[in-house]
Design an enzyme around this catalytic site. Structure first.
Site, mmCIF file in Angstrom:
data_model
loop_
_atom_site.group_PDB
_atom_site.id
_atom_site.type_symbol
_atom_site.label_atom_id
_atom_site.label_comp_id
_atom_site.label_asym_id
_atom_site.label_seq_id
_atom_site.Cartn_x
_atom_site.Cartn_y
_atom_site.Cartn_z
ATOM 1 N N LYS A 1 -6.303 1.012 -0.459
ATOM 2 C CA LYS A 1 -6.576 1.163 -1.891
ATOM 3 C C LYS A 1 -8.085 1.279 -2.074
ATOM 4 O O LYS A 1 -8.833 0.358 -1.750
ATOM 5 C CB LYS A 1 -6.037 -0.034 -2.666
ATOM 6 C CG LYS A 1 -6.309 0.062 -4.163
ATOM 7 C CD LYS A 1 -5.669 -1.077 -4.926
ATOM 8 C CE LYS A 1 -5.896 -0.909 -6.427
ATOM 9 N NZ LYS A 1 -5.311 -2.025 -7.189
ATOM 10 N N LYS A 31 -3.774 4.879 -1.962
ATOM 11 C CA LYS A 31 -4.028 5.013 -3.398
ATOM 12 C C LYS A 31 -5.502 5.178 -3.661
ATOM 13 O O LYS A 31 -6.284 4.411 -3.085
ATOM 14 C CB LYS A 31 -3.508 3.744 -4.081
ATOM 15 C CG LYS A 31 -3.773 3.642 -5.550
ATOM 16 C CD LYS A 31 -3.338 2.293 -6.040
ATOM 17 C CE LYS A 31 -3.649 2.201 -7.514
ATOM 18 N NZ LYS A 31 -3.382 0.879 -8.041
#
Ligand code: PBG
Length: 325
Positions: A197, A249
Site C-alpha cells: 500500500k 494499492k
C-alpha cells in the site's frame, strides 16, 4: 505481399475470433464493492469528490449490498464513519460502533450471497486521523497499534465479517491478528493484507468519503511510490505471516508492482482501484472527453491482466451488470 506470412491480424479479424483468443477475462465474481456507512444517517449523503458514491445509512447500505449481490459481485468491503472520534479510536472495537453494527446487518442480509468484508484500520476512528495510535512524541506507535488491531479484529469477526482487510501498514499486523483470531476460535476468518500500500495522492477523494481528520501524511508507514522491490518484499512477508490474500494499492499507477507480486507469491493477489482512479475517469466522462463505460471496463481488464485475481472498485455493481448484458 512477399514477406513470410506472419499475419498477426488473423487473430483480430472478427469479434468471434477476438473473443475466443482473449487472454484475460473479467467477471462479476472478481469484483469487490467498497461501501461507506456513516453513523447517525437516515438517508444516503452524496460524496462530492466521488460522483455516484455515497455515505450510507444502515438501511441504504443493506439495499446497495443486496443490489451488488444480485448483480453477481463477489464481495463488499465496508468502511465505517463514526460520529465521535478519540485518540485511540475507541469506536473501532466497540461492538456498538458503526462499523460493527453495520457488519452485523450486512452479514445477516447478504452474508450467504457474497463475501462480507471489513476494513481493519484505525484512521476513520482516531481524532488525529492516523492509522494507529500515537506515541508521546507524536509518531505512530507500531506495537501499541497492534494491540488495538487485535481487539478490532475480534470485534469484526464477532460481528460476522468473513474477511478482514488489514490496511494499516503496521509491521507484524498479519501475524498478531491471525493469532488473536485463532485463539478465540475464528480460524475461518480470512485475512486480506494490504501488503503493498503506497503513500499515494490518488487517495484524495477517499478522505472526503470518510471525513478524514488527517493533517500531514502517512509516509512513515505506507510505501514510497518509487519502490517496487520493497512492495514485493511486503507481500512476501505478509504471506509468510499468514495472509490468505495480499493486495496492491493503488492499482493503475502500480501495475508493475502488481505483476511482480503476482509472479512472486502463490496466494491470491488483489488490487484496489482507489478513489482518485475513480474520480479521474468520472471527471473525464462528465466532460465528454472519454467513453465512460469503455474506459471503466478497460481499466478493470488491465488491472486483471497485470495480475489481479480480484479488484476492489467503486464501479463493481455497475460493471457487473455491463458484463452480464
Ligand atoms: C485507510 C484507507 C485509505 C483507503 C482505503 N483504506 C486511505 C489512506 O490510506 O489514506 C483509500 C481508498 C481509496 O482512496 O479509494 N484505512
Amino acid at each position: 505481399m512477399s514477406f513470410p506470412e506472419v499475419r498477426l491480424r488473423r487473430l483480430r479479424q472478427s469479434r468471434a475470433v477476438r473473443d475466443l483468443v482473449r487472454e484475460t477475462s473479467l467477471e462479476p465474481r472478481q469484483l469487490v464493492l467498497p461501501l461507506f456507512v456513516r453513523e447517525g444517517l437516515t438517508k444516503p449523503v452524496a460524496i462530492g469528490s466521488m460522483p455516484g458514491v455515497a455515505q450510507h445509512s444502515i438501511d441504504s447500505l443493506r439495499a446497495v449490498a443486496v443490489d451488488a449481490a444480485e448483480a453477481g459481485v463477489g464481495g463488499v468491503m465496508l468502511f465505517g464513519v463514526p460520529a465521535v472520534r478519540d485518540a485511540r479510536g475507541s469506536g473501532a472495537d466497540d461492538p456498538r460502533g458503526i462499523l460493527n453494527v453495520a457488519t452485523e446487518a450486512l452479514a445477516a442480509e447478504v452474508g450467504d450471497a457474497l463475501v462480507v468484508q471489513t476494513d481493519l484500520c484505525l484512521d476513520e476512528f482516531t481524532d488525529h486521523g492516523h492509522c494507529g495510535v500515537l506515541a508521546a512524541d507524536g509518531s505512530v506507535d507500531n506495537d501499541a497499534t497492534l494491540e488495538r488491531y487485535a481487539s478490532m479484529a475480534l470485534a469484526q469477526a464477532r460481528a460476522g465479517s468473513q474477511l478482514l482487510g488489514l490496511s494499516g501498514m503496521m509491521d507484524g499486523q498479519v501475524a498478531v491478528i491471525r493469532a488473536a483470531l485463532d485463539a478465540e476460535g475464528f480460524t475461518d476468518t480470512l485475512l486480506l493484507a494490504y501488503a503493498a500500500k503506497y503513500a499515494s495522492a490518488f487517495y484524495g477523494p477517499f478522505r472526503e468519503a470518510v471525513d478524514s481528520q488527517l493533517t500531514g501524511d502517512r509516509r512513515t508507514y505506507q510505501l514510497d511510490p518509487g519502490n517496487r522491490r520493497e512492495g514485493v518484499r511486503e507481500a512476501v512477508v505478509d504471506a509468510e505471516e499468514g495472509a490468505d490474500i495480499v493486495m496492491v494499492k493503488p492499482a493503475m499507477a502500480f501495475l508493475d508492482v502488481l505483476r511482480e507480486v503476482r509472479d512472486t507469491v502463490n496466494i491470491p493477489v488483489w488490487a484496489y482501484q482507489v478513489s482518485g482512479e475513480y474520480a479521474m475517469i468520472e471527471a473525464a466522462s462528465a466532460n465528454g472527453w472519454i467513453d465512460r463505460r469503455a474506459a471503466v471496463l478497460e481499466s478493470l481488464l488491465s488491472i486483471r491482466r497485470a495480475g489481479a485475481d480480484a479488484v476492489l472498485t467503486y464501479w463493481a455493481t455497475e460493471a457487473a451488470r455491463w458484463l452480464r448484458d
